[in-house]
Design a protein around this motif. Structure first.
Motif, PDB file in Angstrom:
ATOM      1  N   ASN A  61       0.863  -1.104   0.145  1.00 12.06           N
ATOM      2  CA  ASN A  61       0.357  -0.083   0.139  1.00 12.06           C
ATOM      3  C   ASN A  61       0.795   1.202  -0.108  1.00 12.06           C
ATOM      4  O   ASN A  61       0.101   2.651  -0.680  1.00 12.06           O
ATOM      5  CB  ASN A  61      -0.598  -0.046   1.286  1.00 12.06           C
ATOM      6  CG  ASN A  61      -0.163   0.085   2.588  1.00 12.06           C
ATOM      7  OD1 ASN A  61       1.047  -0.702   2.911  1.00 12.06           O
ATOM      8  ND2 ASN A  61      -0.569   0.592   3.308  1.00 12.06           N
ATOM      9  N   GLU A  64       2.854   1.374  -3.920  1.00  9.73           N
ATOM     10  CA  GLU A  64       1.260   1.462  -4.319  1.00  9.73           C
ATOM     11  C   GLU A  64       1.175   3.531  -4.329  1.00  9.73           C
ATOM     12  O   GLU A  64       0.780   4.552  -5.097  1.00  9.73           O
ATOM     13  CB  GLU A  64       0.270   1.539  -4.041  1.00  9.73           C
ATOM     14  CG  GLU A  64       0.418  -0.999  -4.787  1.00  9.73           C
ATOM     15  CD  GLU A  64       0.517  -1.060  -6.529  1.00  9.73           C
ATOM     16  OE1 GLU A  64       0.443   0.165  -7.423  1.00  9.73           O
ATOM     17  OE2 GLU A  64       0.629  -1.315  -7.120  1.00  9.73           O
ATOM     18  N   ARG A  65       0.708   3.516  -3.615  1.00  8.67           N
ATOM     19  CA  ARG A  65       0.831   4.989  -2.969  1.00  8.67           C
ATOM     20  C   ARG A  65       1.657   6.155  -3.244  1.00  8.67           C
ATOM     21  O   ARG A  65       1.683   7.151  -4.143  1.00  8.67           O
ATOM     22  CB  ARG A  65       0.246   5.376  -0.877  1.00  8.67           C
ATOM     23  CG  ARG A  65       0.281   7.090  -0.998  1.00  8.67           C
ATOM     24  CD  ARG A  65      -1.067   7.330  -1.010  1.00  8.67           C
ATOM     25  NE  ARG A  65      -1.280   8.272  -1.100  1.00  8.67           N
ATOM     26  CZ  ARG A  65      -0.854   9.943  -1.390  1.00  8.67           C
ATOM     27  NH1 ARG A  65      -0.970   9.510  -2.633  1.00  8.67           N
ATOM     28  NH2 ARG A  65      -1.286  10.974  -1.009  1.00  8.67           N
ATOM     29  N   ALA A  67       3.761   5.793  -6.281  1.00  9.37           N
ATOM     30  CA  ALA A  67       3.273   5.421  -7.454  1.00  9.37           C
ATOM     31  C   ALA A  67       1.935   6.432  -7.648  1.00  9.37           C
ATOM     32  O   ALA A  67       1.964   6.358  -8.873  1.00  9.37           O
ATOM     33  CB  ALA A  67       3.077   3.746  -7.813  1.00  9.37           C
ATOM     34  N   ARG A  68       0.874   6.045  -7.219  1.00 11.76           N
ATOM     35  CA  ARG A  68       0.011   7.002  -7.323  1.00 11.76           C
ATOM     36  C   ARG A  68       0.141   8.511  -7.649  1.00 11.76           C
ATOM     37  O   ARG A  68      -0.381   8.505  -8.179  1.00 11.76           O
ATOM     38  CB  ARG A  68      -0.962   6.167  -6.902  1.00 11.76           C
ATOM     39  CG  ARG A  68      -1.619   5.133  -7.485  1.00 11.76           C
ATOM     40  CD  ARG A  68      -1.755   4.526  -8.280  1.00 11.76           C
ATOM     41  NE  ARG A  68      -0.457   4.319  -9.352  1.00 11.76           N
ATOM     42  CZ  ARG A  68      -0.510   2.936  -9.578  1.00 11.76           C
ATOM     43  NH1 ARG A  68      -0.437   1.932  -8.489  1.00 11.76           N
ATOM     44  NH2 ARG A  68       0.597   3.041 -10.213  1.00 11.76           N
ATOM     45  N   ALA A  69       0.959   8.971  -6.839  1.00 11.33           N
ATOM     46  CA  ALA A  69       1.033  10.252  -6.183  1.00 11.33           C
ATOM     47  C   ALA A  69       1.930  10.557  -7.189  1.00 11.33           C
ATOM     48  O   ALA A  69       2.289  11.712  -7.813  1.00 11.33           O
ATOM     49  CB  ALA A  69       1.615  10.459  -4.726  1.00 11.33           C
ATOM     50  N   GLU A  71       2.267   9.602 -10.460  1.00 16.34           N
ATOM     51  CA  GLU A  71       1.637   9.457 -11.791  1.00 16.34           C
ATOM     52  C   GLU A  71       0.591  10.503 -11.429  1.00 16.34           C
ATOM     53  O   GLU A  71       0.345  11.476 -12.672  1.00 16.34           O
ATOM     54  CB  GLU A  71       0.579   8.214 -11.779  1.00 16.34           C
ATOM     55  CG  GLU A  71       1.843   7.001 -12.001  1.00 16.34           C
ATOM     56  CD  GLU A  71       0.895   5.553 -11.637  1.00 16.34           C
ATOM     57  OE1 GLU A  71       1.276   4.263 -12.251  1.00 16.34           O
ATOM     58  OE2 GLU A  71      -0.219   5.906 -11.723  1.00 16.34           O
ATOM     59  N   GLN A  72       0.019  11.246 -10.564  1.00 15.74           N
ATOM     60  CA  GLN A  72      -0.976  12.450 -10.691  1.00 15.74           C
ATOM     61  C   GLN A  72       0.366  13.763 -10.881  1.00 15.74           C
ATOM     62  O   GLN A  72      -0.469  14.821 -11.040  1.00 15.74           O
ATOM     63  CB  GLN A  72      -1.214  12.277  -9.496  1.00 15.74           C
ATOM     64  CG  GLN A  72      -2.237  13.370  -9.375  1.00 15.74           C
ATOM     65  CD  GLN A  72      -3.225  13.359  -7.685  1.00 15.74           C
ATOM     66  OE1 GLN A  72      -2.907  12.973  -6.464  1.00 15.74           O
ATOM     67  NE2 GLN A  72      -3.999  14.204  -7.735  1.00 15.74           N
ATOM     68  N   ASN A  78       3.874   5.898 -16.545  1.00  9.88           N
ATOM     69  CA  ASN A  78       3.033   4.847 -15.601  1.00  9.88           C
ATOM     70  C   ASN A  78       4.097   3.989 -15.186  1.00  9.88           C
ATOM     71  O   ASN A  78       5.137   4.049 -15.135  1.00  9.88           O
ATOM     72  CB  ASN A  78       2.696   4.227 -16.939  1.00  9.88           C
ATOM     73  CG  ASN A  78       1.976   2.552 -15.141  1.00  9.88           C
ATOM     74  OD1 ASN A  78       2.590   1.618 -15.933  1.00  9.88           O
ATOM     75  ND2 ASN A  78       0.701   2.615 -15.368  1.00  9.88           N
ATOM     76  N   ARG A  80       5.096   0.862 -12.285  1.00 14.36           N
ATOM     77  CA  ARG A  80       5.486  -0.411 -12.618  1.00 14.36           C
ATOM     78  C   ARG A  80       5.976  -0.938 -11.137  1.00 14.36           C
ATOM     79  O   ARG A  80       7.126  -0.553 -10.756  1.00 14.36           O
ATOM     80  CB  ARG A  80       5.301  -1.276 -13.666  1.00 14.36           C
ATOM     81  CG  ARG A  80       5.590  -2.561 -13.181  1.00 14.36           C
ATOM     82  CD  ARG A  80       6.128  -3.131 -13.915  1.00 14.36           C
ATOM     83  NE  ARG A  80       7.094  -3.399 -15.384  1.00 14.36           N
ATOM     84  CZ  ARG A  80       7.773  -4.247 -14.463  1.00 14.36           C
ATOM     85  NH1 ARG A  80       7.855  -5.239 -13.320  1.00 14.36           N
ATOM     86  NH2 ARG A  80       9.363  -4.247 -15.104  1.00 14.36           N
TER      87      ARG A  80
END
Length: 355
Positions: A61, A64-65, A67-69, A71-72, A78, A80
């Motif tokens: 988690n 992934e957090r 990674a998403r931050a 990407e934003q 992207n 991976r």
């Protein structure tokens, strides 16, 4: 080469001893790179690559957090995420590099000894984000600029407050040997978790193997990750964790869960999590951008606020629920010594705990 089974012993060699109290103290081979600033040109080049491969031993988690931050903040790139235990990540990278497969861009591990090996093999690229150079202490930065500490935490004792009264809770590692905890303990495994390997090294160094021999007689529930013991006591499957990360307990307690952190009287092992870029990175510009993002004050503060991780960034504010570092007895491990003793530790531990 593709069918060879690589072991940690194949890749880990004893390194030069580090200076006392310094976490990253290899002999200086070259001048450290200057601070790297994120420029529009770097962002454009990273967006042209369009992806970055991030190998992480942080919890899924958390990874992934991140990674998403990223990407934003940087649309069009992207991330991976390849998440596993530190020792498995180490083996995977060894297999890939040995087979000529260049898949990893950025990797962080809970076992700092991995970076000694990767650096010795000349696999790491020299890159120092501006925030690292300006705001991180020298003992958390590789002298040649190939990696730095992205976050940290402590391995601690913990307990379920519905099963254990505060006045009866263990206050030290020695207390865990009390017969009343027989069949009530849970702990992680050094063959899976780099954090537990480091913590086990510290216990062996400071308390000796006889301590672990006695602990093994306590009918301890054995799990893998350093993140697993907190979950077991939270579920009530065991009353006390003999080791495990502190941040999960802090977060659970914030949510009103019945858990408590105990910093052992003997001291708590400090777990540092370095991050570095690989020279063979298939997406070198995206890797640099991700590394700079990882060490930025914004991201470091997020790790502290949302995941209760410790940061060495000078501008990051500690989570209020944390015991200040200045008040803790920290047990630091020399990565070179962990590296040299890792196979012996894992083999002897497995024999003692029969796993």
């Amino acid at each position: 080469m593709r069918n060879r089974k690589w072991s940690r012993r194949d890749w880990l060699k004893a390194s030069a001893a580090t200076a006392a109290g310094v976490l990253f103290a290899e002999p200086l081979r070259a001048a450290a790179p200057p601070a790297s600033v994120v420029t529009p040109e770097l962002i454009a080049a990273a967006q042209k690559e369009g992806k970055v491969s991030y190998y992480s031993a942080l919890e899924l988690n958390t990874a992934e957090r991140l990674a998403r931050a990223f990407e934003q903040k940087y649309p069009g790139i992207n991330v991976r995420v390849e998440r596993s235990g530190a020792e498995r990540i180490f083996q995977r990278i060894a297999q890939e590099q040995g087979s000529g497969i260049h898949a990893v861009d950025v990797a962080n591990s809970t076992d700092p000894a991995h970076y000694l090996d990767w650096k010795k093999n000349d696999w790491l690229a020299a890159y120092m984000p501006e925030d690292v150079v300006k705001h991180f202490p020298a003992d958390q930065i590789d002298p040649d600029g190939t990696y730095a500490t992205s976050c940290a935490w402590f391995e601690v004792i913990g307990y379920n407050t519905e099963q254990v009264k505060p006045e009866e809770a263990p206050k030290s590692y020695a207390d865990l040997l009390d017969p009343k905890w027989r069949g009530k303990l849970v702990k992680g495994h050094p063959s899976y978790s780099g954090a537990i390997l480091t913590a086990t090294f510290v216990l062996v160094r400071d308390l000796g193997w006889p301590y672990l021999e006695k602990l093994a007689q306590q009918r301890v529930m054995q799990v893998q990750s350093a993140a697993d013991p907190p979950k077991k006591i939270l579920l009530g499957e065991r009353a006390v964790m003999a080791d495990g990360n502190d941040y999960n307990l802090v977060l659970a307690k914030d949510q009103g869960k019945p858990v408590e952190v105990v910093h052992p009287a003997e001291g708590a092992p400090l777990i540092i999590v370095p991050s570095g870029i690989f020279k063979s990175a298939p997406n070198p510009n995206a890797a640099k951008l991700f590394q700079s993002f990882f060490f930025s004050a914004e991201t470091q503060q997020m790790l502290a606020d949302e995941f209760a991780h410790r940061s060495f960034h000078a501008e990051v504010k500690e989570k209020a629920e944390h015991v200040p570092l200045a008040k803790l007895k920290m047990l630091k491990a020399d990565p070179a010594q962990v590296q040299a003793q890792s196979e012996e530790i894992k083999a002897r531990y497995a024999k003692l705990f029969r796993v």
